[in-house]
Motif scaffolding. Sequence first.
Motif, PDB file in Angstrom:
ATOM      1  N   LEU A  66     -20.379   2.003 -51.017  1.00 43.84           N
ATOM      2  CA  LEU A  66     -19.779   2.335 -49.725  1.00 43.84           C
ATOM      3  C   LEU A  66     -20.265   1.342 -48.673  1.00 43.84           C
ATOM      4  N   ARG A  67     -19.325   0.815 -47.889  1.00 45.25           N
ATOM      5  CA  ARG A  67     -19.673  -0.099 -46.798  1.00 45.25           C
ATOM      6  C   ARG A  67     -18.884   0.281 -45.557  1.00 45.25           C
ATOM      7  N   LEU A  68     -19.357  -0.183 -44.404  1.00 43.75           N
ATOM      8  CA  LEU A  68     -18.606   0.032 -43.176  1.00 43.75           C
ATOM      9  C   LEU A  68     -17.256  -0.672 -43.261  1.00 43.75           C
ATOM     10  N   ASN A  69     -16.263  -0.066 -42.646  1.00 39.79           N
ATOM     11  CA  ASN A  69     -14.959  -0.685 -42.516  1.00 39.79           C
ATOM     12  C   ASN A  69     -14.894  -1.367 -41.154  1.00 39.79           C
ATOM     13  N   PRO A  70     -14.937  -2.698 -41.110  1.00 38.77           N
ATOM     14  CA  PRO A  70     -14.961  -3.384 -39.806  1.00 38.77           C
ATOM     15  C   PRO A  70     -13.802  -2.992 -38.902  1.00 38.77           C
ATOM     16  N   LYS A  71     -12.651  -2.665 -39.497  1.00 39.85           N
ATOM     17  CA  LYS A  71     -11.463  -2.354 -38.707  1.00 39.85           C
ATOM     18  C   LYS A  71     -11.315  -0.865 -38.421  1.00 39.85           C
ATOM     19  N   GLY A  72     -12.356  -0.093 -38.737  1.00 36.28           N
ATOM     20  CA  GLY A  72     -12.256   1.348 -38.532  1.00 36.28           C
ATOM     21  C   GLY A  72     -12.472   1.778 -37.096  1.00 36.28           C
ATOM     22  N   MET A  73     -13.161   0.971 -36.329  1.00 34.26           N
ATOM     23  CA  MET A  73     -13.421   1.287 -34.921  1.00 34.26           C
ATOM     24  C   MET A  73     -13.781  -0.001 -34.202  1.00 34.26           C
ATOM     25  N   TYR A  74     -13.442  -0.049 -32.912  1.00 38.43           N
ATOM     26  CA  TYR A  74     -13.768  -1.216 -32.096  1.00 38.43           C
ATOM     27  C   TYR A  74     -14.438  -0.743 -30.806  1.00 38.43           C
ATOM     28  N   ALA A  75     -15.092  -1.674 -30.138  1.00 40.56           N
ATOM     29  CA  ALA A  75     -15.692  -1.392 -28.835  1.00 40.56           C
ATOM     30  C   ALA A  75     -15.600  -2.648 -27.983  1.00 40.56           C
ATOM     31  N   MET A  76     -15.453  -2.450 -26.685  1.00 38.47           N
ATOM     32  CA  MET A  76     -15.412  -3.574 -25.762  1.00 38.47           C
ATOM     33  C   MET A  76     -16.695  -3.599 -24.933  1.00 38.47           C
ATOM     34  N   GLY A 137     -14.392   2.699 -26.653  1.00 35.61           N
ATOM     35  CA  GLY A 137     -14.737   2.698 -25.236  1.00 35.61           C
ATOM     36  C   GLY A 137     -15.152   1.318 -24.777  1.00 35.61           C
ATOM     37  N   LEU A 138     -15.575   1.261 -23.540  1.00 35.16           N
ATOM     38  CA  LEU A 138     -15.987   0.017 -22.892  1.00 35.16           C
ATOM     39  C   LEU A 138     -17.399   0.187 -22.349  1.00 35.16           C
ATOM     40  N   GLY A 139     -18.279  -0.725 -22.703  1.00 35.37           N
ATOM     41  CA  GLY A 139     -19.639  -0.719 -22.175  1.00 35.37           C
ATOM     42  C   GLY A 139     -19.823  -1.836 -21.166  1.00 35.37           C
ATOM     43  N   VAL A 140     -20.579  -1.556 -20.124  1.00 30.48           N
ATOM     44  CA  VAL A 140     -20.886  -2.567 -19.113  1.00 30.48           C
ATOM     45  C   VAL A 140     -22.401  -2.715 -19.028  1.00 30.48           C
ATOM     46  N   ALA A 141     -22.883  -3.931 -19.241  1.00 28.52           N
ATOM     47  CA  ALA A 141     -24.307  -4.236 -19.085  1.00 28.52           C
ATOM     48  C   ALA A 141     -24.493  -4.926 -17.748  1.00 28.52           C
ATOM     49  N   ALA A 142     -25.268  -4.302 -16.873  1.00 26.21           N
ATOM     50  CA  ALA A 142     -25.426  -4.792 -15.502  1.00 26.21           C
ATOM     51  C   ALA A 142     -26.901  -4.986 -15.181  1.00 26.21           C
ATOM     52  N   PRO A 143     -27.206  -5.865 -14.230  1.00 27.14           N
ATOM     53  CA  PRO A 143     -28.602  -6.016 -13.807  1.00 27.14           C
ATOM     54  C   PRO A 143     -29.122  -4.696 -13.229  1.00 27.14           C
ATOM     55  N   GLY A 144     -30.365  -4.370 -13.549  1.00 28.41           N
ATOM     56  CA  GLY A 144     -30.965  -3.158 -13.037  1.00 28.41           C
ATOM     57  C   GLY A 144     -31.573  -3.370 -11.650  1.00 28.41           C
TER      58      GLY A 144
END
Length: 402
Positions: A66-76, A137-144
């Motif tokens: 069993l391996r992850l399916n790269p096309k099973g989920m995406y994230a931005m 979903g969409l993640g945003v990495a911002a300066p703290g």
Amino acid sequence: MGDFNLTVILDAIRRSEAGLSRVELAQLVGLSPQTISNISRRLLDQKLIVEAGKEGTGPGKPRTILRLNPKGMYAMGVHLDPALITVVLLDLVGSVVEKNTFVTPQSHDPQEIVDAIAECVEKLLAHSGVDRSLVAGLGVAAPGPIDLERGAVVGPPLLRGWVDVPLQDLVHRATGLPTTVDKDVTGAAVAEIWAGGPGGSGSFIFFYLGTGLGCGLVLNGEVYRGTSGNAGEIGHIIVDPDGPVCSDGCGMRGTIGTVLEPQVIVSQAVVAGILPVLPDNPTARDFQAAFARLSELAGEGDETAMSIMRGAARSLAWGVSVVGNLVDVDRMVFGGPFWHPVAGFVLEVLPDLVNARLATQGIHRVRLDGTRLGEDVGAVGAACLVLERALAPRAERLLLEG
């Protein structure tokens, strides 16, 4: 409990480069073969994993891997930097499917920046051909620092006028995607766990060299965020009592965040005459270019440049060793927008400087590495924040509602 067990199994498969059989999963995670079978079927139905052939050389039935399916989920993911904004689309195994980088709008107006991000997100999705329904979903990495609960950016360096900006709500409304906001240093640490290869497990510290200096703490495979989500703000460690007053207004002198600010290091080179005077009201990009040139001069053997860089390395080693003594890890990782130009120099001189200052130097040597994810680590980390929240096994998944 079922959801938690599902994420445990998915996480075990994700961490194995070669994949795992159901029998190996049962041995590894301690669940019954029937539970493993049921959850595996559920993951297969959701297309999050795939059956990737059979293995077995001895007697008995070959085992299905069993391996992850790269096309099973995406994230931005979006890395918000005062100089450049990077947007990426990641697949489930953490590989970059699409990427775009654009100059941060000079106005620094929050709405203008958010609108530019939304436009870039739509272009990336359209170009990729990925079904929007598969984007978690969409993640945003911002300066703290940030207000993690509200997804608000409190007051990042070099982003003019950004005071208590509700970035999470703004981006969500502009893109229509579920949005999460976290510190760039936290995102980088999560990136190292999810997409940094086999080394992204166990306990390590990610030191992030950007417009400021911070660190992400990974303890037993999980990022430690602290009470408010702002763990790792190490900029107030004092490394030079006679140094300049802290730029964050704490009143202390010679804090590592001030001493190692790219602006301060570049200014030393300007005063020494080896770099040209910066323009009036210099931007973050001006500092990045000047910092890169200083690093080039040091690499070319310029004695003044090498002296400045050695002094910065000693200060960095001091601060890094303080954090290393606090948490006692066997690995430290470095990255961020200002890392690439100095990577060779730092990795040559820093390991010995740091290990000589660690209380554990007689017990074990700490390894220092540069991130494998390059300059995109912030954006990749932002997307990995989405994958982490959706799929990583976390203790809060065990909480039962009354």
